[in-house]
Design a protein around this motif. Structure first.
Motif, PDB file in Angstrom:
ATOM      1  N   THR A  11       0.726  -0.906   0.062  1.00 31.68           N
ATOM      2  CA  THR A  11       0.010  -0.033   0.065  1.00 31.68           C
ATOM      3  C   THR A  11       0.798   1.332   0.319  1.00 31.68           C
ATOM      4  OG1 THR A  11      -0.387   0.291   2.791  1.00 31.68           O
ATOM      5  CG2 THR A  11      -1.822  -0.943   1.325  1.00 31.68           C
ATOM      6  N   GLU A  12      -0.018   2.208  -0.226  1.00 34.81           N
ATOM      7  CA  GLU A  12       1.023   3.468   0.041  1.00 34.81           C
ATOM      8  C   GLU A  12       1.366   3.754   1.249  1.00 34.81           C
ATOM      9  OE1 GLU A  12       0.398   8.736  -0.832  1.00 34.81           O
ATOM     10  OE2 GLU A  12      -1.440   6.844  -1.250  1.00 34.81           O
ATOM     11  N   LYS A  13       1.550   3.322   2.354  1.00 28.91           N
ATOM     12  CA  LYS A  13       1.335   3.727   3.455  1.00 28.91           C
ATOM     13  C   LYS A  13       2.042   2.833   3.937  1.00 28.91           C
ATOM     14  CE  LYS A  13      -0.681   6.383   5.686  1.00 28.91           C
ATOM     15  NZ  LYS A  13      -1.223   6.538   6.020  1.00 28.91           N
ATOM     16  N   GLN A  14       2.298   1.479   3.463  1.00 31.08           N
ATOM     17  CA  GLN A  14       3.226   0.631   3.484  1.00 31.08           C
ATOM     18  C   GLN A  14       4.398   1.144   3.050  1.00 31.08           C
ATOM     19  OE1 GLN A  14       1.504  -2.472   2.204  1.00 31.08           O
ATOM     20  NE2 GLN A  14       1.037  -3.643   4.367  1.00 31.08           N
ATOM     21  N   MET A  15       4.571   1.641   1.656  1.00 28.23           N
ATOM     22  CA  MET A  15       5.596   1.649   0.941  1.00 28.23           C
ATOM     23  C   MET A  15       6.640   3.173   1.801  1.00 28.23           C
ATOM     24  SD  MET A  15       7.528   1.595  -1.647  1.00 28.23           S
ATOM     25  CE  MET A  15       6.979   0.730  -2.753  1.00 28.23           C
ATOM     26  N   ARG A  16       5.428   4.549   2.203  1.00 31.35           N
ATOM     27  CA  ARG A  16       6.319   5.242   3.778  1.00 31.35           C
ATOM     28  C   ARG A  16       7.333   4.527   4.247  1.00 31.35           C
ATOM     29  NH1 ARG A  16       4.419  10.346   4.262  1.00 31.35           N
ATOM     30  NH2 ARG A  16       6.146  10.386   5.570  1.00 31.35           N
ATOM     31  N   ASP A  19      10.350   3.335   2.871  1.00 33.26           N
ATOM     32  CA  ASP A  19      10.984   4.079   2.350  1.00 33.26           C
ATOM     33  C   ASP A  19      12.309   5.358   4.192  1.00 33.26           C
ATOM     34  OD1 ASP A  19      10.665   3.583  -0.375  1.00 33.26           O
ATOM     35  OD2 ASP A  19       9.511   5.062  -0.589  1.00 33.26           O
ATOM     36  N   GLU A 177       2.697  11.127  10.062  1.00 33.29           N
ATOM     37  CA  GLU A 177       3.875  11.349   8.833  1.00 33.29           C
ATOM     38  C   GLU A 177       4.735  12.693   9.295  1.00 33.29           C
ATOM     39  OE1 GLU A 177       1.641  10.352   5.396  1.00 33.29           O
ATOM     40  OE2 GLU A 177      -0.151  10.671   6.550  1.00 33.29           O
ATOM     41  N   GLU A 203      -7.290   1.466   3.788  1.00 33.19           N
ATOM     42  CA  GLU A 203      -6.461   1.703   3.158  1.00 33.19           C
ATOM     43  C   GLU A 203      -5.449   0.795   2.571  1.00 33.19           C
ATOM     44  OE1 GLU A 203      -4.924   5.573   5.177  1.00 33.19           O
ATOM     45  OE2 GLU A 203      -3.885   3.779   5.669  1.00 33.19           O
TER      46      GLU A 203
END
Length: 474
Positions: A11-16, A19, A177, A203
Motif C-alpha cells: 500500500t502507499e502507507k507501507q511504501m512510506r 522508504d 507523517e 487503506e
C-alpha cells in the motif's frame, strides 16, 4: 546474489514505511488491519538483501505469539532459494551472510538475553505490549562499527501496557507523517529522529479484497475498542487501570520526614521478586512512600535481611504482608512469616481481597475536596498518597497496570513483573492505618523566679511566657 523477482504488493502507507530508512525510530500502525506485521517482514528482508552481513532482531512479547504470526508468515514470504531458517536458534540467514533473529521479551529481565549483542535494526511487533524499560534497554543494542543505517522500526495498535509511553514518544511530539527530533527528558539532548505513520484498514486494499467482512467485525466492537482499532485513536483508550495516577501530582521530591511520623513497611515476596515499600504517615493520615526495594532471586532469609536493612534507623509501626506468606514451605515446613520472625521482623497479615484492595488504592490516589475550617470554602487538596521520586519501580509499574479482560475490577496479571510493587502498595492501602500523634511540646524546668514572673503577669504576658518556656510544670 542472483536477482529474484518478489511478487509483493504494498500500500502507499507501507511504501512510506519501507522508504523511511534514514529515520532513527519509526512507528507504523494505529488501527488494526493496516498491514503492519507484513510490512515489517518485507522491510527486514529488503534491508538484509541490501546490506550484506547485516544483523536484525524482530521481537514479540512471547515466543508463541512469534510462532503463530511472524515466523509462520515469513516462511511463506521469503524466497527459499536464498533464505534458510533455523527453528532451534529462531534465526534465519541469507546467502549474503545477513541474519534475522526472532526473539521474545516476556519478562522485564529478558532484556539481558541480549546483553553484549549488537544489531543494525531492531523491530518491535506490537510495541505497546512492551514496557519502556524493555524498549530503552534495547535501544542500546542498536550499534556497530559498520556504516549500515541503525534503526528501531516498530508497529502497533493503541492499548496495552506500553500505551502511555508509546503515545508520549511517537504520537504527541508532532503531527502524523512528520519527522521530528526525539528529545530525551534527562538533559534535553536530541537522541535521533522519530516518525509516526498511521494506517487504517480501509487503506489496505489487499486485505479488503481478500476479507471484506473484516471491516464489519471491527464495526461491531464496543465503542472505545472500535475507535482504537478501527480509527487508530490514541486519546480514548481506557485500558489503564489507575487513571487516577498522575506523576505531576503523586510524585514528589524527597524531603526530611519528621521523626514522629508513623512508618509502615509493606511487601510482596516471591523468588521472582521481593517488592518492599516503606510508607510514612503524617498526623492527618497522609502517606508518603519514601523507600523501596525491588530485587529478584532472593531466598527467604536473604529477603528478610534486605528488608531489615531497608528499614534501618526507622521505628516501624507494622510490617505488612499478604496471607500467602503464612503458608508452610514444603522444604522446611516453616512459612515466610516464620523465617522473617527469626530475623526479628514480626509480619502483620493484611487482607488479600483484590477488589477491595484495588478500590482502596484508588481512594488513596484520588484527589479530594476539603472544606476550609476558617472560611468554609471548598478547595482541592492533594491525594492522601504521594511517592518520593526515588521509588522508581512503584512509579513505573503503577500507571502501567491494565484491566483484566475477564474481571473489570481486577488488574491483569501479565506482564507479571509489573504487579509486585502495586501488590505491596495494595496491602498497605487496605490496612487500617492511623495517623501520627503530634509530639507534646516539652516544657523547660521552671525555676522559682520564673514562677514569680508568671504569677505576676497579665493573661497576655502569661501566654507569651508559655510559648517561650512551655506550659508550667512543677
Amino acid at each position: 546474489m542472483s536477482r529474484i523477482q518478489l511478487p509483493w504488493r504494498v500500500t502507499e502507507k507501507q511504501m512510506r514505511f519501507l522508504d523511511a530508512d534514514s529515520v532513527t525510530e519509526v512507528l507504523f500502525g494505529g488501527a488494526a488491519g493496516g498491514g503492519k506485521s507484513h510490512v515489517q517482514l518485507m522491510d527486514a528482508f529488503l534491508y538484509a538483501c541490501k546490506y550484506k552481513g547485516s544483523k536484525q532482531l524482530i521481537l514479540r512479547r512471547t515466543y508463541p505469539e512469534l510462532e503463530m504470526s511472524l515466523i509462520q508468515e515469513h516462511l511463506k514470504l521469503y524466497p527459499k532459494e536464498i533464505y534458510k531458517y533455523n527453528e532451534t536458534k529462531h534465526r534465519g540467514r541469507l546467502k549474503n551472510g545477513s541474519v534475522i533473529t526472532f526473539g521474545s521479551l516476556q519478562r522485564e529481565s529478558d532484556v539481558y538475553k541480549y546483553q553484549g549483542a549488537e544489531f543494525d535494526v531492531i523491530r518491535f511487533d506490537e510495541l505497546t505490549h512492551f514496557t519502556w524499560a524493555q524498549y530503552s534497554y534495547l535501544l542500546s543494542r542498536v550499534r556497530g562499527t559498520n556504516d549500515f543505517p541503525k534503526q528501531i522500526k516498530s508497529s502497533t495498535n493503541p492499548g496495552g501496557v506500553g500505551h502511555q509511553w508509546v503515545k508520549a514518544r511517537f504520537i504527541d511530539p508532532a503531527p502524523p507523517e512528520t519527522v521530528f527530533d526525539i528529545v530525551e527528558k534527562e538533559g534535553g539532548t536530541v537522541s535521533g529522529q522519530g516518525l509516526y505513520l498511521p494506517a487504517k484498514v480501509q487503506e489496505n486494499i489487499f486485505l479488503m479484497e481478500k476479507d471484506p467482512d473484516y471491516l464489519k467485525r471491527l464495526l461491531n466492537l464496543p465503542e472505545k475498542k472500535r475507535m482504537a482499532l478501527l480509527e487508530g485513536r490514541w486519546d480514548i483508550y481506557d485500558g489503564v487501570f489507575f487513571t487516577e495516577f498522575d506523576p505531576a501530582v503523586h510524585v514528589v521530591r524527597p524531603f526530611r520526614l519528621p521523626e514522629h511520623w508513623k512508618q509502615y513497611v509493606t511487601m510482596d515476596y516471591g523468588m521472582d521478586m521481593l517488592a518492599v515499600e516503606i510508607i510514612a504517615v503524617d498526623e492527618d493520615g497522609n502517606g508518603f512512600v519514601h523507600r523501596e526495594l525491588y530485587e529478584s532471586g532472593l531466598i527467604i532469609s536473604r529477603a528478610a535481611e534486605k528488608a531489615a536493612a531497608l528499614a534501618e534507623g526507622l521505628q516501624i509501626t507494622a510490617w505488612l504482608a499478604p496471607p500467602d506468606l503464612w503458608s508452610g514451605r514444603q522444604e522446611t515446613g516453616k512459612s515466610v512469616a516464620d523465617i522473617f520472625a527469626e530475623h526479628g521482623i514480626p509480619l502483620t497479615m493484611t487482607s488479600n481481597n483484590r477488589h477491595a484492595g484495588w478500590m482502596a488504592v484508588r481512594e488513596w490516589l484520588a484527589t479530594r475536596t476539603v472544606k476550609d475550617a476558617a472560611t468554609g470554602e471548598e478547595r482541592l487538596a492533594p491525594p492522601r498518597l504521594r511517592i518520593f521520586e526515588n521509588c522508581r519501580n512503584l512509579i513505573r509499574t503503577l500507571p502501567a497496570l491494565q484491566f483484566d479482560d475477564r474481571d473489570p475490577e481486577d488488574v491483569a496479571n501479565e506482564p507479571h513483573e509489573l504487579t509486585h510493587a502495586p501488590d505491596a502498595l495494595r496491602g498497605f492501602c487496605i490496612y487500617w492505618v492511623t495517623g501520627a500523634q503530634k509530639p507534646k511540646k516539652k516544657g523547660v524546668h521552671w525555676e522559682p523566679d520564673m514562677w514569680e514572673d508568671y504569677r505576676a503577669a497579665d493573661p497576655a504576658t502569661r501566654k507569651l511566657l508559655e510559648e517561650k518556656w512551655g506550659k508550667p510544670e512543677r
